[in-house]
Design an enzyme around this catalytic site. Structure first.
Site, PDB file in Angstrom:
ATOM      1  N   ARG B  86       0.832  -1.212   0.000  1.00 45.06           N
ATOM      2  CA  ARG B  86       0.000   0.000   0.000  1.00 45.06           C
ATOM      3  C   ARG B  86       0.862   1.255   0.000  1.00 45.06           C
ATOM      4  O   ARG B  86       0.514   2.263  -0.602  1.00 45.06           O
ATOM      5  CB  ARG B  86      -0.891   0.030   1.249  1.00 45.06           C
ATOM      6  CG  ARG B  86      -1.888  -1.103   1.326  1.00 45.06           C
ATOM      7  CD  ARG B  86      -2.669  -1.038   2.621  1.00 45.06           C
ATOM      8  NE  ARG B  86      -3.472  -2.237   2.797  1.00 45.06           N
ATOM      9  CZ  ARG B  86      -4.454  -2.346   3.675  1.00 45.06           C
ATOM     10  NH1 ARG B  86      -4.759  -1.331   4.469  1.00 45.06           N
ATOM     11  NH2 ARG B  86      -5.142  -3.463   3.778  1.00 45.06           N
ATOM     12  N   GLU B 153     -10.587  -0.660  -5.390  1.00 47.77           N
ATOM     13  CA  GLU B 153     -11.095   0.274  -4.383  1.00 47.77           C
ATOM     14  C   GLU B 153     -10.134   1.438  -4.174  1.00 47.77           C
ATOM     15  O   GLU B 153      -8.923   1.280  -4.297  1.00 47.77           O
ATOM     16  CB  GLU B 153     -11.296  -0.453  -3.047  1.00 47.77           C
ATOM     17  CG  GLU B 153     -12.027   0.428  -2.015  1.00 47.77           C
ATOM     18  CD  GLU B 153     -12.218  -0.246  -0.652  1.00 47.77           C
ATOM     19  OE1 GLU B 153     -11.279  -0.894  -0.180  1.00 47.77           O
ATOM     20  OE2 GLU B 153     -13.296  -0.091  -0.055  1.00 47.77           O
TER      21      GLU B 153
END
Lengths: 144, 458
Positions: B86, B153
């Site tokens: 991430r 997402e």
């Protein structure tokens, strides 16, 4: 814009290894509710950033460091040197859950104080009354 | 590779990716429903699609996990990405994958690469979504697209403020603009990527109008880059009328501010806050989530599990969460009806608050600049921000019914009537410290759990 409000300023943050955002924001909320101007450095704040914030706001009533993950001693290592160098010139308050495990070391408070901390709090309700005793510095903060 | 150019990838990264025509061809040859197909079908039937979160580091273990969860019959499955990936720490993710995979809290898709991503897709019949939390997901998106994964997402606000301490909002918006531009290129080729927007934000006492205002702004930014399908995710707050009203407000608000060129799907994230600890109470809250999703006409619901209070769930707990949510959304509870006047009144005020939040931002000549400026001056804000780039001056409180209201809203551009209504609903506050009151609101379901016999017997 440009209107000025008189306010007491505190520097708030969570110790370097600690990511507890919600408790930090609750305390910021609590202090604002009691009329403080809060410079909130947020979670995972190294000691040097507290010193930098004090340099930017030398009239701060206190630097308040939260530590909930039990690593206060490790995270505060180096504070005494910063204070000896004059890089945090206001009282330093530490509170939270200061050591790992449910059994607390009776010596812990003194050990934390020995690291260069002025006040160790067990409960957040002690914070505003303590700050009131430290609140001699009334500073002007630009509002808006 | 011109079509991936917006991502500004390193030449070495680009060299390892299949070329654009291969990426398009692979999507088209898949011969299986994409996420948008599943969402359309759920919309037609009025039964929300159920989707778990799931991700483990090892590839074989991930294949096994997807297979196990598929037995619970989810409509969509997730590839939840680890924290190092991430944050673009691809080398760390790669090193941990080979040395200590248990230290990764998700599937490091970039380290595994797109060929393994394609293996994940073909291993199950449910389509996949990549879920993460990256302020800059450009490289992750390139691998996602090359893997043939049809839902991604995140957005420049919702995947920044809850996850990063110091990433400027303009930077994350710019990175997500690039992702959305490539989704636009794919849509032009007939490949629709569902872009889910994370309205759950910090997951703590999120006022519905803040959640929807932020996903709406991200959706508008995405649509301007050519995105054709957005899922606006809203976090279950706990008061049923408010939750249903919020979900039902997403489509009318999208029609008003987004126009007709984009497909919009309301999504419910089952309660994301402090979760009950007892199995019985946790399962009941999960069941309620399925029911709220169906009553709110959501196209999809992301399930929780009864391990939530303790950490990441194992596969059996996640499977039970999927099944329990599906039961809540099934016709078993079709006898449940709500006070529709109360829902309509809530919906009216949610839509009004959202309008008051987004319209000043939309008046700016440059949307990304307007969003960043609004967070800087506090006219957009979220409670409990991890980022220094939101003020978090909002004080969310629960009213007597448990609905989330604004107890303080310094800086938000609300009208006098909005302020008055929130103040009236909260009423006179007990003379106790604010920090105690807000904490009780955060631990709302744990308080309810303690008050039940199931909680006391634990």
């Amino acid at each position: 814009m440009g209107d000025r409000t008189v306010n007491r300023l505190v520097i708030l943050g969570v110790a370097a290894s600690d990511a507890h955002v919600v408790a930090n924001q609750l305390i910021a909320m609590h202090l604002r509710h009691h009329g403080f101007h809060v410079v909130n450095l947020g979670a995972c704040t190294p000691l040097a950033e507290f010193a930098d914030a004090w340099a930017a706001h030398p009239d701060a009533v206190a630097v308040i460091i939260g530590s909930l993950n039990g690593h206060a001693r490790q995270d505060l290592d180096g504070l005494a040197e910063l204070r000896a160098a004059g890089r945090i010139g206001c009282p330093v308050v530490v509170g939270g859950n200061l050591s790992v495990g449910s059994t607390k070391d009776p010596q812990l408070r003194q050990r934390i104080l020995d690291l260069g901390v002025d006040h160790v709090l067990d409960d957040v309700t002690e914070l505003v009354p303590l700050l009131d005793t430290l609140g001699a510095h009334i500073v002007e903060v630009r509002g808006g | 590779m011109g079509e991936l150019a917006a991502l500004e990838l390193d030449r070495r990264v680009l060299a390892e990716l299949p070329d654009w025509s291969d990426i398009i061809g692979h999507f088209k040859a898949a011969g299986r429903p994409s996420v948008v197909d599943v969402l359309r079908a759920a919309d037609r039937t009025g039964r929300p699609a159920v989707q778990p979160r799931c991700g483990v580091a090892d590839h074989a273990a991930m294949l096994h996990l997807l297979g196990e969860l598929e037995q619970a019959d989810p409509a969509i499955l997730s590839v939840t990405i680890d924290s190092h990936t991430r944050l673009k720490q691809f080398d760390t993710a790669h090193r941990l994958l080979t040395t200590r995979p248990a230290d990764l809290n998700g599937y490091p898709l970039v380290a595994h690469g797109w060929a393994r991503g394609r293996e994940l897709v073909s291993s199950v019949s449910a389509p996949l979504e990549v879920r993460h939390g990256s302020p800059d997901a450009r490289q992750l998106f390139a691998i996602t697209a090359a893997s043939g994964i049809t839902s991604f997402e995140g957005g420049g606000i919702g995947y920044n403020l809850p996850y990063s301490k110091n990433v400027p909002i303009r930077d994350s918006l710019r990175a997500w603009q690039a992702v959305d531009r490539v989704c636009g290129e794919l849509a032009a080729e007939g490949v629709v990527i569902d872009r889910e927007l994370f309205g759950t934000l910090t997951a703590v006492l999120m006022p519905p109008s803040i959640s929807i205002a932020i996903t709406l702004l991200e959706a508008i930014a995405a649509a301007r880059e050519g995105v054709r399908c957005v899922s606006l995710a809203y976090p279950q707050g706990g008061e049923v009328h408010q939750d249903v009203a919020a979900l039902r407000s997403i489509r009318p608000l999208a029609r008003r501010y987004l126009g007709d060129g984009v497909e919009v799907f309301p999504v419910l994230h089952e309660f994301m806050g402090a979760f009950p600890r007892t199995t019985g109470f946790a399962n009941s809250l999960i069941l309620l989530g399925g029911l709220v999703a169906r009553l709110g006409e959501a196209a999809k619901v992301i399930n929780k599990t009864n391990h939530e209070a303790y950490g990441l769930p194992d596969a059996p707990a996640n499977g039970l969460g999927i099944r329990t949510t599906a039961v809540g959304a099934s016709d078993l509870f079709d006898f449940v009806t709500l006070d529709e006047d109360r829902v309509a009144e809530e919906a009216h005020w949610i839509q009004r608050e959202v309008g008051e939040l987004v319209e000043p931002v939309l008046a700016a000549a440059d949307l990304a600049g307007g969003i960043a400026a609004a967070f800087a001056d506090g006219s957009l804000d979220i409670p409990f921000s991890a980022s220094a780039h939101a003020r978090s001056a909002v004080v969310p409180r629960r009213d007597r019914a448990g609905a989330i209201r604004y107890g303080g809203h310094d800086g938000l551009p609300f009208s006098a009537s909005t302020r008055r209504r929130n103040a009236e609903l909260l009423g006179d506050q007990p003379g106790r410290p604010l920090i105690d009151l807000v904490s009780e609101d955060i631990f709302y379901f744990i308080g309810k759990e303690s008050a039940t016999s199931a909680g006391r017997a634990r």
